[in-house]
Write a protein that holds these residues in place. Structure first.
Motif, PDB file in Angstrom:
ATOM      1  N   UNK A   1      -1.529  32.798 -31.886  1.00  0.00           N
ATOM      2  CA  UNK A   1      -1.349  31.727 -32.127  1.00  0.00           C
ATOM      3  C   UNK A   1       0.044  31.382 -31.184  1.00  0.00           C
ATOM      4  N   UNK A   2       0.776  32.532 -30.696  1.00  0.00           N
ATOM      5  CA  UNK A   2       2.019  31.979 -30.325  1.00  0.00           C
ATOM      6  C   UNK A   2       1.370  31.590 -28.775  1.00  0.00           C
ATOM      7  N   UNK A   3       0.015  30.966 -28.521  1.00  0.00           N
ATOM      8  CA  UNK A   3       0.217  30.496 -27.236  1.00  0.00           C
ATOM      9  C   UNK A   3      -0.109  29.217 -27.472  1.00  0.00           C
ATOM     10  N   UNK A   4      -0.530  28.901 -28.621  1.00  0.00           N
ATOM     11  CA  UNK A   4      -1.380  27.600 -29.131  1.00  0.00           C
ATOM     12  C   UNK A   4      -0.393  26.096 -29.361  1.00  0.00           C
ATOM     13  N   UNK A   5       1.109  26.982 -28.909  1.00  0.00           N
ATOM     14  CA  UNK A   5       1.966  25.856 -29.003  1.00  0.00           C
ATOM     15  C   UNK A   5       3.459  25.661 -28.231  1.00  0.00           C
ATOM     16  N   UNK A   6       4.076  25.298 -27.991  1.00  0.00           N
ATOM     17  CA  UNK A   6       5.301  25.189 -26.878  1.00  0.00           C
ATOM     18  C   UNK A   6       5.969  26.559 -27.720  1.00  0.00           C
ATOM     19  N   UNK A   7       6.682  27.481 -26.764  1.00  0.00           N
ATOM     20  CA  UNK A   7       7.690  28.250 -26.860  1.00  0.00           C
ATOM     21  C   UNK A   7       9.436  27.438 -27.228  1.00  0.00           C
ATOM     22  N   UNK A   8      10.229  27.834 -27.092  1.00  0.00           N
ATOM     23  CA  UNK A   8      11.432  27.511 -27.095  1.00  0.00           C
ATOM     24  C   UNK A   8      12.432  27.452 -25.613  1.00  0.00           C
ATOM     25  N   UNK A   9      11.228  27.717 -24.383  1.00  0.00           N
ATOM     26  CA  UNK A   9      11.481  27.809 -23.443  1.00  0.00           C
ATOM     27  C   UNK A   9      10.634  27.635 -22.943  1.00  0.00           C
ATOM     28  N   UNK A  10      10.782  26.274 -21.485  1.00  0.00           N
ATOM     29  CA  UNK A  10       9.460  26.565 -20.621  1.00  0.00           C
ATOM     30  C   UNK A  10       8.740  27.673 -20.148  1.00  0.00           C
TER      31      UNK A  10
END
Length: 369
Positions: free
Chosen positions: A201-210
């Motif tokens: 799931x955490x790869x489905x949305x952009x993170x806090x950093x690029x």
């Protein structure tokens, strides 16, 4: 209609053929994939796959070629051999594939054969059956040139099956975006199979950093670790999050910088839209995947077609071409901050999106019967 799809025995060669195979199946046609060795992993995608060379050992063939042709091997490792090394290697591979593909065609009786440039055995089988053969590009090279280089080594295989030469293909399918290079044939949007694994799931949305995905080749051998060690060495000096996809065991055991994470096999094409960039080994599938997603890429200059692919992308302005040992913190910072790279990648993404999809080619293929 029965369609036989023939690929070299490498999963990276089979996967780009599967979207068109799926489109044909959805239109009601029977599809069978003929390959061997590593290519048999395509069965995980649910497609019917037949092993046409059970004893084929790709690594042994490659090592034999390198030992017998050391100068060509040296040029191939540097990515400067052109089609010489590829012709030698895939000529030997197709000599082992040919008898099995011809036998399968005799038993299964396809109405059409689709083959990639390094699977000329498919064209041999089509000729023995008197049915159309279609060459489907799966890379950024000139497929006609690759097929010619492979065929030049297949005199014995042709003679075994009562042939002296092969007719030209009934059609060719081109997948390269026009601004990168021109290929012969009907254009088709590249849509490689997403590959195996689950996307966290955490790869489905952009993170806090690029976020920068870092991948390596599906083939073991020289440079098999790709750019991962070089990226890890400088990652802590770059304001970005790095995700290593399938790192080798040695690298995975190391203590990694705080901004580096690892994942197993994932469908990279589904992770790219939420990512800022891709760093990869220079393979055509990876290069095209980043272009489809419209994200900048760093493609490492290496063996086989990797130099060619990296330099094409860099010349278009959609990425950076560099040797693994030349990757620095500044290189990676530029990758995630240079808006010109991002704009060019998005332009090429638009070109690809405008190309006909696999489903749109089904009617054209049906007309060849």
């Amino acid at each position: 209609m029965r369609v036989l799809v023939v690929s070299a025995p490498l999963i990276g060669h089979v996967l780009p053929l599967l979207p068109l195979a799926a489109a044909l199946r959805e239109a009601g046609h029977e599809v069978l994939v003929a390959t061997a060795a590593d290519g048999l992993r395509a069965a995980r995608s649910g497609v019917a796959v037949r092993d046409v060379a059970p004893r084929l050992d790709f690594g042994r063939i490659a090592r034999g070629i390198m030992l017998r042709h050391p100068l060509v091997a040296r040029a191939e490792l540097a990515g400067t051999a052109g089609t010489r090394g590829a012709g030698l290697l895939f000529g030997a591979v197709n000599d082992q594939l040919a008898d099995g593909v011809v036998a399968l065609a005799g038993q299964w009786r396809p109405d059409l054969v689709i083959h990639e440039p390094f699977a000329v055995a498919g064209a041999i089988a089509a000729a023995t059956r008197g049915v159309p053969a279609v060459r489907q590009e799966n890379a950024l090279f000139d497929g006609a040139e690759l097929a010619r280089a492979t065929l030049a080594r297949l005199g014995p295989a042709l003679r075994r099956h009562g042939l002296t030469d092969l007719p030209p293909p009934a059609a060719a399918i081109a997948v390269a975006p026009p601004s990168l290079r021109r290929q012969e044939g009907w254009p088709m949007r590249y849509a490689a199979d997403a590959g195996g694994g689950e996307l966290p799931d955490w790869l489905r949305e952009p993170g806090e950093r690029p976020r920068v995905l870092v991948s390596r080749s599906t083939i073991t051998g020289p440079g098999g670790a790709g750019p991962m060690p070089a990226v890890v060495a400088v990652a802590d000096r770059v304001d970005a999050e790095f995700v290593l996809v399938r790192p080798d065991a040695r690298l995975a055991r190391r203590r990694l910088p705080g901004n580096v994470r690892t994942v197993d096999w994932i469908p990279i094409s589904r992770a790219l839209p939420a990512s800022a960039a891709l760093v990869h080994h220079g393979g055509a599938g990876s290069a095209l995947g980043a272009l489809i997603a419209g994200v900048p890429q760093l493609a490492t200059v290496g063996a086989g077609d990797r130099r060619h692919n990296a330099e094409l992308v860099a010349a278009r302005g959609a990425g950076i071409a560099a040797r693994s040992r030349d990757i620095t913190a500044d290189t990676l910072t530029r990758l995630v901050t240079d808006t010109a790279l991002r704009d060019a990648a998005r332009q090429v993404s638009g070109e690809i999106a405008a190309m006909p999809g696999p489903t749109e080619l089904v009617r054209r293929l049906e007309s060849l019967r």
